[in-house]
Design a protein around this motif. Structure first.
Motif, PDB file in Angstrom:
ATOM      1  N   TYR A 143       1.315   3.293  -4.286  1.00 57.64           N
ATOM      2  CA  TYR A 143       1.889   3.546  -3.896  1.00 57.64           C
ATOM      3  C   TYR A 143       2.400   4.241  -3.148  1.00 57.64           C
ATOM      4  CZ  TYR A 143       6.841   4.162  -4.479  1.00 57.64           C
ATOM      5  OH  TYR A 143       8.581   3.982  -4.564  1.00 57.64           O
ATOM      6  N   LEU A 144       2.225   5.684  -2.769  1.00 64.48           N
ATOM      7  CA  LEU A 144       2.453   5.753  -2.034  1.00 64.48           C
ATOM      8  C   LEU A 144       2.070   5.631  -0.170  1.00 64.48           C
ATOM      9  CD1 LEU A 144       1.954   9.738  -3.141  1.00 64.48           C
ATOM     10  CD2 LEU A 144       3.563   8.662  -2.963  1.00 64.48           C
ATOM     11  N   GLU A 145       0.616   5.411  -0.354  1.00 66.31           N
ATOM     12  CA  GLU A 145       0.301   4.943   1.042  1.00 66.31           C
ATOM     13  C   GLU A 145       1.096   3.563   1.453  1.00 66.31           C
ATOM     14  OE1 GLU A 145      -1.950   6.235   3.018  1.00 66.31           O
ATOM     15  OE2 GLU A 145      -2.595   7.897   1.874  1.00 66.31           O
ATOM     16  N   ASN A 146       0.975   2.742   0.103  1.00 65.77           N
ATOM     17  CA  ASN A 146       1.491   1.653   0.441  1.00 65.77           C
ATOM     18  C   ASN A 146       2.982   1.590   1.401  1.00 65.77           C
ATOM     19  OD1 ASN A 146      -0.330  -0.002  -0.006  1.00 65.77           O
ATOM     20  ND2 ASN A 146       0.128  -0.362  -2.061  1.00 65.77           N
ATOM     21  N   ASN A 147       3.835   2.319   1.054  1.00 65.13           N
ATOM     22  CA  ASN A 147       5.734   2.352   1.130  1.00 65.13           C
ATOM     23  C   ASN A 147       5.475   3.348   2.273  1.00 65.13           C
ATOM     24  OD1 ASN A 147       6.884   0.178  -1.351  1.00 65.13           O
ATOM     25  ND2 ASN A 147       4.757   1.806  -2.105  1.00 65.13           N
ATOM     26  N   LYS A 148       4.595   4.721   2.654  1.00 69.77           N
ATOM     27  CA  LYS A 148       5.524   5.227   3.699  1.00 69.77           C
ATOM     28  C   LYS A 148       6.236   4.619   4.414  1.00 69.77           C
ATOM     29  CE  LYS A 148       1.274   8.357   3.566  1.00 69.77           C
ATOM     30  NZ  LYS A 148       0.382   8.858   4.483  1.00 69.77           N
ATOM     31  N   ASP A 149       7.232   3.721   4.551  1.00 64.19           N
ATOM     32  CA  ASP A 149       7.756   2.835   6.207  1.00 64.19           C
ATOM     33  C   ASP A 149       9.234   2.940   5.422  1.00 64.19           C
ATOM     34  OD1 ASP A 149       7.069   1.387   3.802  1.00 64.19           O
ATOM     35  OD2 ASP A 149       7.309  -0.347   5.214  1.00 64.19           O
ATOM     36  N   ARG A 150       9.655   3.676   4.181  1.00 67.93           N
ATOM     37  CA  ARG A 150      10.124   3.345   2.649  1.00 67.93           C
ATOM     38  C   ARG A 150      11.000   4.729   3.060  1.00 67.93           C
ATOM     39  NH1 ARG A 150       9.662   1.838  -1.844  1.00 67.93           N
ATOM     40  NH2 ARG A 150      11.851   1.158  -2.361  1.00 67.93           N
ATOM     41  N   THR A 151      10.411   6.361   3.721  1.00 70.53           N
ATOM     42  CA  THR A 151      10.339   7.788   2.661  1.00 70.53           C
ATOM     43  C   THR A 151      12.322   7.801   2.945  1.00 70.53           C
ATOM     44  OG1 THR A 151       9.951   8.042   5.037  1.00 70.53           O
ATOM     45  CG2 THR A 151       8.660   7.943   3.530  1.00 70.53           C
ATOM     46  N   GLU A 152      12.987   7.147   3.714  1.00 70.61           N
ATOM     47  CA  GLU A 152      13.966   7.029   3.909  1.00 70.61           C
ATOM     48  C   GLU A 152      14.394   6.735   2.426  1.00 70.61           C
ATOM     49  OE1 GLU A 152      16.059   7.250   7.434  1.00 70.61           O
ATOM     50  OE2 GLU A 152      14.416   7.961   8.967  1.00 70.61           O
ATOM     51  N   THR A 153      14.563   5.805   2.157  1.00 73.37           N
ATOM     52  CA  THR A 153      15.229   5.030   0.646  1.00 73.37           C
ATOM     53  C   THR A 153      15.396   5.500  -0.052  1.00 73.37           C
ATOM     54  OG1 THR A 153      13.963   4.289   0.137  1.00 73.37           O
ATOM     55  CG2 THR A 153      14.700   3.003   2.151  1.00 73.37           C
ATOM     56  N   ASP A 154      16.374   5.995  -0.716  1.00 66.13           N
ATOM     57  CA  ASP A 154      16.555   6.212  -1.467  1.00 66.13           C
ATOM     58  C   ASP A 154      15.903   6.583  -3.206  1.00 66.13           C
ATOM     59  OD1 ASP A 154      18.510   8.827  -0.943  1.00 66.13           O
ATOM     60  OD2 ASP A 154      20.196   7.508  -1.907  1.00 66.13           O
ATOM     61  N   ALA A 155      15.723   4.907  -3.305  1.00 63.99           N
ATOM     62  CA  ALA A 155      15.259   4.276  -4.470  1.00 63.99           C
ATOM     63  C   ALA A 155      13.633   4.831  -4.799  1.00 63.99           C
ATOM     64  CB  ALA A 155      14.685   2.458  -4.060  1.00 63.99           C
ATOM     65  N   TYR A 156      12.861   4.580  -3.260  1.00 71.51           N
ATOM     66  CA  TYR A 156      11.663   5.242  -3.027  1.00 71.51           C
ATOM     67  C   TYR A 156      11.940   6.829  -3.452  1.00 71.51           C
ATOM     68  CZ  TYR A 156       7.322   7.030  -0.688  1.00 71.51           C
ATOM     69  OH  TYR A 156       6.675   8.340   0.155  1.00 71.51           O
ATOM     70  N   ARG A 157      12.386   7.735  -2.948  1.00 77.58           N
ATOM     71  CA  ARG A 157      12.258   9.376  -2.928  1.00 77.58           C
ATOM     72  C   ARG A 157      12.995   9.876  -4.558  1.00 77.58           C
ATOM     73  NH1 ARG A 157      16.727  10.862  -0.364  1.00 77.58           N
ATOM     74  NH2 ARG A 157      15.795  12.853   0.060  1.00 77.58           N
ATOM     75  N   ALA A 158      13.319   9.089  -5.151  1.00 73.74           N
ATOM     76  CA  ALA A 158      13.808   8.879  -6.261  1.00 73.74           C
ATOM     77  C   ALA A 158      12.631   8.985  -7.554  1.00 73.74           C
ATOM     78  CB  ALA A 158      14.974   8.374  -7.013  1.00 73.74           C
ATOM     79  N   THR A 159      12.210   7.576  -6.740  1.00 77.52           N
ATOM     80  CA  THR A 159      10.894   6.899  -7.767  1.00 77.52           C
ATOM     81  C   THR A 159       9.307   7.654  -7.653  1.00 77.52           C
ATOM     82  OG1 THR A 159      11.055   4.460  -7.132  1.00 77.52           O
ATOM     83  CG2 THR A 159       8.679   5.062  -7.995  1.00 77.52           C
TER      84      THR A 159
END
Length: 776
Positions: free
Chosen positions: A719-735
């Motif tokens: 998950y962390l490696e695959n979503n490094k481009d979404r670090t600014e989204t609330d959904a990602y950060r909340a997850t």
RNA sequence: GAGUCUGUAGCUCAGUGGUAGAGCGCUUCGUUGACAUCGAAGAGGCCACAGGUUCGAACCCUGUCAGACUCACCA
């Protein structure tokens, strides 16, 4: 509160001590720590008490199982206690102390028993507290404010009362039963405390001549003697008969005959008994009731006299107390001069020499394979001899013990131990509970020293001189009872001596039994003494306790006896589950032992890799009842895992330092979550369920490996490696934040330090992880 | 003598009748920002052997072999 970014590496040595202190200050180990709901079932574990003077070894590190359950149940909100304590370990400790005395060129015989006891107590005190602090280093969350030592006053009181109740119920008796006596250790051992070792010993074929010197005709042959095979010719002094199988063809011709004891030259009968194996040796068996357990039984059956010719010091004793048994005058003198007071080890060759000289030795089979009984501690040869001892009639207790397990009131994990347990209880012999050592709980038994002057006493007089004699002789020699009692080392009261059971002396004329209780008699009451049966608050709240965790080697010594005594006294079993944890071996699976030099000190591992790494390495990949190999590469691997946990935290921290605090999952619009967010959140839910279930069912390895796999593979590498481009989204950060903190909670029982460390660094609330609420 | 357990990758071992798993080790590749105490890819298995039950067996049953253990014990 902490705007600095975490360092790149988790350094256990910078955190463990401080975090442990924090837990203690917060009172996190007490049952009040989390119990907000009084309706939740109390959870308790009794720590198997280590020896009070011991230092931590790898086996104690396995108590981590108990800490995991304690932390888990505490987080679930149950009133939870892990009760610690230490054991006086009677014989073990006295053994160590005597070695210490020997170094100072002293012996226990230089002290009266009171002084010796005080000295050992001081010796133990020097080391007490050591193991407690070592356990702290492993992160054990036991409630140290509630410690029990098996020589605490209230423990002694309970043990006395139990003994008294057993006596009232007719379950205590004294007997001159043939006990396993170790002359080197100076005490009796229970059957469980002796082992049988293979050895090659010479088998001597000895001639027993007919008493009238006339030949007999057997199978058409004239013979002058019969031949008996034995490995212990030095016990011939005590021979009371020779036995033959009734179906043996020679039996008829020998019926009612007598032969001469080749040493004493006294006539002894030839008896017939089916116990004798006609195929073995010569088919003739010498019967020595005083010095062989089987012969003891045969002696009783055939009403043979009991000649004791080996004393408690392991020496030949040729005082014939019964004149009828005394050999002819000249012979008696000769034997006494030659053998009296000789050590049995020297006596054997000397006896062989005499037999040879008198043409009584037919041949020697040098390569005979037999087994010799030795004591478990020093591997000294055990001398079976009659000695007045105190016994517990085990029949009714064994029944209680069997019922408890068969009716599933106590569950043994793994269940295969049930068979061993049953087998042992079904064949149990009575339990000799008295030990001839001073380090222990002295039996609350008193003899009238005026009326029973045949009691044998060993004492130091006021000049420090040692005397061994009967009270009668002591009085005659002018000693006062007061002086005898003051300098008393030990006494031996004949089995028929009347006695009174009382914690205090019943009167001026009384003298107290010098035997102490077997350590296992007191530790067998551990649940009762720790919880302060019958009136203690803890007893009311926590009995029966929830789980007992220990290694399988003391299933009989300790667990079975706790079940029996606990049920006997309270009517209820002392614990519901018994988890028999792994034996810790070296990296190759070999048992650790000083002699092999493969002992791993768990504290060295803690020093190097941290307590967390050691803890989870002992649990992951282990199964109850099976050994667990402790290897450094494995611990190192889990140390790296701890660092991974730390760095996930660091990653979140860096992200938060740029984008602000992560929102809670509930604060984010459900539509914003991606498929991957949902997937990892679902996986987390499944993990929560499976870890909880695995812990409830004591499947520690599955629980640990499940968290490990999820955190490292699914979460960090996936998950962390695959979503490094979404670090600014609330959904990602909340997850990320949600998954991480819940995972820390799940992992906390296994790796308490690193999880608590990052929890506190990242959380902006005061609550400690240790007392946070377990996720559902 | 009676009983129990174990046998799964090179090593140490999980495995709950439904596609064979982990860690370490090994091979190849990758270091600018969470972590080299790291990441990616890969090789490597008649699940001790032989039967049986089952639609289906590493798992249940029987036997054999090998190792470990518990209890009892004959001179």
């Amino acid at each position: 509160m902490n705007s600095d970014i975490l360092p790149k590496q988790y350094k256990h040595e910078d955190h463990e001590e401080a975090i442990y202190a924090q837990w203690e200050e917060a009172g996190a180990f007490t049952p009040q720590a989390t119990s907000t709901d009084p309706n939740k079932e109390p959870f308790s574990i009794l720590m198997p008490p280590p020896n009070a003077n011991a230092s931590l070894h790898a086996g104690h590190a396995m108590y981590v199982i108990q800490d995991i359950m304690t932390r888990f149940k505490r987080m679930q909100g149950h009133p939870t206690v892990w009760f610690p304590g230490t054991d006086h370990a009677g014989f073990e400790t006295q053994f160590v102390y005597e070695k210490h005395l020997k170094k100072e060129k002293k012996s226990r015989f230089q002290f009266d028993r009171e002084t010796l006891y005080e000295n050992i107590f001081d010796f133990v005190k020097q080391n007490s507290g050591l193991i407690e602090n070592q356990m702290r280093r492993l992160g054990f969350s036991a409630d140290w404010s509630q410690k029990t030592f098996t020589l605490d006053e209230h423990v002694i009181k309970t043990v006395h009362e139990t003994f008294s109740k057993l006596a009232k119920d007719g379950l205590i008796y004294r007997d001159n039963y043939l006990v396993n006596y170790c002359p080197k250790c100076g005490t009796t051992f229970a059957d469980l405390e002796v082992t049988h070792e293979d050895q090659t010993s010479p088998l001597y074929y000895v001639r027993y001549r007919f008493s009238d010197g006339e030949p007999r005709i057997i199978n058409g042959e004239e013979i002058m003697y019969i031949t008996v095979a034995t490995v212990r010719p030095e016990t011939i002094f005590a021979d009371a008969a020779v036995a033959i199988h009734p179906e043996d063809p020679r039996a008829k011709a020998l019926h009612g005959e007598y032969v001469l004891n080749p040493l004493t030259k006294q006539p002894i009968p030839i008896i017939e008994d089916e116990y004798v194996d006609p195929e073995f040796g010569t088919g003739m068996l010498k019967i020595t009731p005083a010095h062989d357990p089987n012969d003891f039984e045969l002696g009783k059956k055939h009403d043979l006299p009991l000649h004791v010719t080996i004393n408690t010091l392991g020496k030949i004793d040729l005082e014939w107390h019964n004149p009828e048994q005394e050999p002819a005058k000249g012979r008696a003198e000769q034997l006494k001069t030659q053998f009296h007071n000789q050590s049995i080890f020297h006596a054997r060759p000397a006896v062989v020499k005499l037999l040879e000289a008198e043409n009584s030795l037919e041949k020697i089979d040098e390569k005979y394979q037999n087994k010799v009984t030795v004591c478990y501690k020093g591997k000294h040869t055990i001398e079976p001899l009659p000695y007045p001892n105190w016994f517990v009639n085990m029949e009714p207790l064994a029944k209680l013990g069997l019922e408890a397990v068969e009716q599933n009131k106590v569950e043994l994990i793994p269940s295969r131990f049930v068979k061993q347990y049953q087998q042992w209880l079904e064949n149990i012999r009575d339990w000799p509970i008295s030990r001839q050592i001073v380090w222990g709980i002295r039996m609350p038994v008193w003899y009238n020293a005026r009326e029973n002057t045949n009691i044998f006493v060993s004492f130091l007089d006021t000049n420090g001189e040692r005397h061994n004699l009967t009270l009668e002789k002591a009085y005659e020699a002018g000693f006062e009872l007061v002086e005898i009692r003051a300098g008393l080392q030990s006494l031996i009261a004949p089995t028929e001596t009347p006695f009174e059971i009382s914690p205090e002396s019943p009167g001026d004329d009384f003298i107290q039994e010098t035997d102490t209780f077997d350590t296992w008699f007191s530790s067998g009451q551990w649940p009762l003494v720790v919880l302060k049966y019958p009136d203690g608050e803890n007893f009311q709240q926590f009995y029966p306790t929830s789980l007992l965790d220990t290694m399988w080697d003391i299933l009989f010594f300790w667990v079975a006896r706790m079940i029996m005594l606990g049920t006997y006294l309270t009517g209820d079993v002392p614990f519901k589950h018994v988890y028999l944890h792994s034996m810790v071996t070296d990296s190759k699976g070999a048992k650790m032992s000083k002699s092999k030099g493969n002992v791993i000190n768990p504290l060295d591992i803690v020093e190097k890799y941290g307590a967390d790494a050691l803890r989870i390495a002992l649990v992951a990949g282990s199964a109850p009842g099976n050994p667990i190999a402790l290897s450094e590469p494995k611990v190192k691997g889990y140390r790296n895992f701890g660092n991974k946990i730390w760095n996930i935290g660091r990653f979140i921290q860096i992200s938060e330092s740029e984008h602000g605090r992560s929102p809670a999952v509930s604060e984010v619009d459900a539509n914003e979550f991606s498929a991957e967010d949902t997937k990892i959140l679902n996986q987390l839910d499944e993990l929560v369920t499976s870890v909880t279930e695995n812990l409830e069912k004591f499947r520690f390895s599955d629980a640990a490996l499940g968290i490990y796999d999820f955190l490292w593979n699914d979460f960090a590498n996936g998950y962390l490696e695959n979503n490094k481009d979404r670090t600014e989204t609330d959904a990602y950060r909340a997850t990320v934040s949600h998954v991480y903190f819940i995972s820390l909670q799940l992992l906390h029982p296994f790796m308490p330090f690193v999880t608590e460390a990052v929890w506190q660094q990242l959380r902006r609330e005061d609550r400690l992880l240790i007392t946070s609420q377990w996720p559902e």
